[in-house]
Scaffold this active site. Structure first.
Site, mmCIF file in Angstrom:
data_model
loop_
_atom_site.group_PDB
_atom_site.id
_atom_site.type_symbol
_atom_site.label_atom_id
_atom_site.label_comp_id
_atom_site.label_asym_id
_atom_site.label_seq_id
_atom_site.Cartn_x
_atom_site.Cartn_y
_atom_site.Cartn_z
ATOM 1 N N HIS A 122 1.616 7.965 2.996
ATOM 2 C CA HIS A 122 2.391 6.851 3.566
ATOM 3 C C HIS A 122 3.877 6.872 3.259
ATOM 4 O O HIS A 122 4.638 6.142 3.855
ATOM 5 C CB HIS A 122 1.840 5.511 3.063
HETATM 6 N N1 UDP Z 1 -4.631 0.759 -1.704
HETATM 7 C C1 UDP Z 1 -5.568 -0.102 -1.150
HETATM 8 N N2 UDP Z 1 -6.091 0.210 0.069
HETATM 9 C C2 UDP Z 1 -5.759 1.342 0.754
HETATM 10 C C3 UDP Z 1 -4.811 2.226 0.168
HETATM 11 C C4 UDP Z 1 -4.254 1.900 -1.060
HETATM 12 O O1 UDP Z 1 -5.902 -1.136 -1.746
HETATM 13 O O2 UDP Z 1 -6.282 1.563 1.862
HETATM 14 C C5 UDP Z 1 -4.046 0.422 -3.018
HETATM 15 C C6 UDP Z 1 -4.216 1.476 -4.074
HETATM 16 O O3 UDP Z 1 -5.470 1.349 -4.707
HETATM 17 C C7 UDP Z 1 -3.057 1.192 -4.996
HETATM 18 C C8 UDP Z 1 -1.992 0.666 -4.070
HETATM 19 O O4 UDP Z 1 -2.653 0.312 -2.857
HETATM 20 O O5 UDP Z 1 -3.375 0.194 -5.932
HETATM 21 C C9 UDP Z 1 -0.939 1.706 -3.811
HETATM 22 O O6 UDP Z 1 -0.070 1.232 -2.845
HETATM 23 P P1 UDP Z 1 0.790 2.209 -1.938
HETATM 24 O O7 UDP Z 1 0.191 3.553 -1.955
HETATM 25 O O8 UDP Z 1 0.970 1.501 -0.631
HETATM 26 O O9 UDP Z 1 2.223 2.180 -2.651
HETATM 27 P P2 UDP Z 1 2.851 2.975 -3.885
HETATM 28 O O10 UDP Z 1 1.923 2.866 -5.038
HETATM 29 O O11 UDP Z 1 3.106 4.376 -3.445
HETATM 30 O O12 UDP Z 1 4.128 2.236 -4.143
#
Ligand code: UDP
Length: 359
Positions: free
Chosen positions: A205
């Site tokens: 993403h």
């Molecule tokens: N997550 C979720 N459902 C999904 C994909 C990710 O609940 O379909 C959760 C994942 O478990 C984690 C968080 O979203 O806790 C991560 O968010 P994201 O990857 O959007 O952002 P980043 O961590 O890269 O800032």
């Protein structure tokens, strides 16, 4: 003490859920009351990217819900200022999104102290908007709660000396609590017809990945070579990029790639827990792989979570087809433990320190 929590994106809902829970537990036992109200900027707005977390993780309903999904940081800041100016003694911010920075700029303008949870993380990649957001937020923060010793050292190197607390990772608290719940309630494996330890889980993403169709293509080509089904809960941003390109749409149709809607946090914890391996460009998911003791392949050039690399739980491969495939072929399960994420009580520690500092 009146706190306004400013959140707008999925990872922030998850962190806010566990800290709000700690605030409610504190209020039930203490004469010092924390009045927390939520301001949702509207950065993420699909049901699967926002409301599902409020419903499932019992996050208090937002008092203010702005519709800032397409707005610049400055526009968001201007929408936030009149609200916090009247209603807040402290502003609580999480992580590194545009909502975080908009909140930090608004709080500075109103002269309201900032509490930053997940302070000090750095990728040292100046091209990432998140890196800019973190640095600018940390500069303006009064209380900086770090999840790792590396984060503490990063802040010190930048000349920040006051208000730094190493408390561990609130995402570990959340993962422990909701994995326990998932073990009793999640039916995601049967819904997707999956056998435990017979599938891979992937997320894509990040803007640095999705802004380059060739990178997404390289990743999908690697996925197609994996000897297991790959479950890919697709972020709306990536979905748009794939739909806009015939080449990507074809690659995404490989037999073993199963694209699904983004899933709830509880289902995500259960998918992670039972996977053979996780492939991701997400910051949070890299760590969660370790929380579940599942090896991770990170499709980025660098990571803020260096301890996952140092201990061998995570491998950095960029968006390179061959490197992704060979990282999978060379997977191992390290025996090293990462202690700095804490014991699942980072949120409780934060509230305790907050009360000591605020009165
Ligand atoms: N997550 C979720 N459902 C999904 C994909 C990710 O609940 O379909 C959760 C994942 O478990 C984690 C968080 O979203 O806790 C991560 O968010 P994201 O990857 O959007 O952002 P980043 O961590 O890269 O800032």
């Amino acid at each position: 003490m009146r706190i306004i929590t400013i959140i707008g994106a999925r990872p922030q809902f998850i962190k806010a859920a566990i800290v709000s829970y700690a605030i409610r537990q504190h209020n039930a036992q203490s004469s010092i009351q924390i009045e927390e109200r939520i301001l949702h900027t509207g950065q993420h707005y699909d049901y699967n990217m926002s409301q599902v977390f409020f419903d499932q993780m019992q996050i208090p309903a937002p008092t203010w819900h702005l519709a800032c999904n397409d707005q610049t940081v400055e526009q968001m800041r201007d929408a936030i200022v009149p609200i916090i100016d009247q209603h807040a003694d402290y502003i609580l911010l999480y992580g590194d999104t545009n909502s975080t920075l908009a909140g930090a700029l608004a709080a500075t303008q109103c002269n309201i102290p900032i509490i930053h949870i997940e302070a000090g993380l750095r990728s040292f990649n100046p091209q990432m908007a998140e890196e800019h957001n973190r640095i600018e937020t940390d500069k303006r923060s009064t209380l900086l709660f770090c999840p790792t010793y590396t984060a503490v050292a990063n802040l010190q190197r930048e000349g920040i000396t006051k208000g730094i607390y190493m408390v561990g990772d609130v995402m570990y608290d959340a993962s422990l609590l909701f994995t326990e719940q998932a073990s009793k309630t999640s039916d995601i494996l049967s819904r997707l017809n999956l056998t435990p330890r017979q599938y891979l889980l992937a997320t894509i993403h990040r803007a640095e990945t999705t802004c380059d169709a060739e990178k997404v293509a390289n990743i999908l080509r690697a996925f197609a070579q994996m000897p297991y089904p790959i479950i890919l809960p697709l972020h709306p941003r990536t979905r748009k990029v794939v739909a806009a390109s015939e080449v990507l749409t074809d690659l995404a149709h490989a037999d073993n790639i199963h694209i699904i809607e983004s899933v709830s946090y509880v289902d995500m914890q259960w998918l992670e827990e039972q996977a053979i391996c996780i492939l991701t460009d997400s910051g949070g998911v890299q760590k969660e792989a370790y929380f579940h003791r599942v090896p991770c392949i990170t499709m980025r050039e660098e990571t803020e979570w260096v301890e996952t690399i140092e201990t061998g739980w995570n491998t950095l491969v960029g968006a390179d087809t061959q490197k992704i495939v060979s990282a999978f072929q060379n997977l191992s399960i390290p025996s090293t433990i990462i202690t700095e994420y804490g014991d699942g009580k980072a949120s409780t520690k934060i509230i305790k320190i907050l009360c000591q500092n605020a009165y």
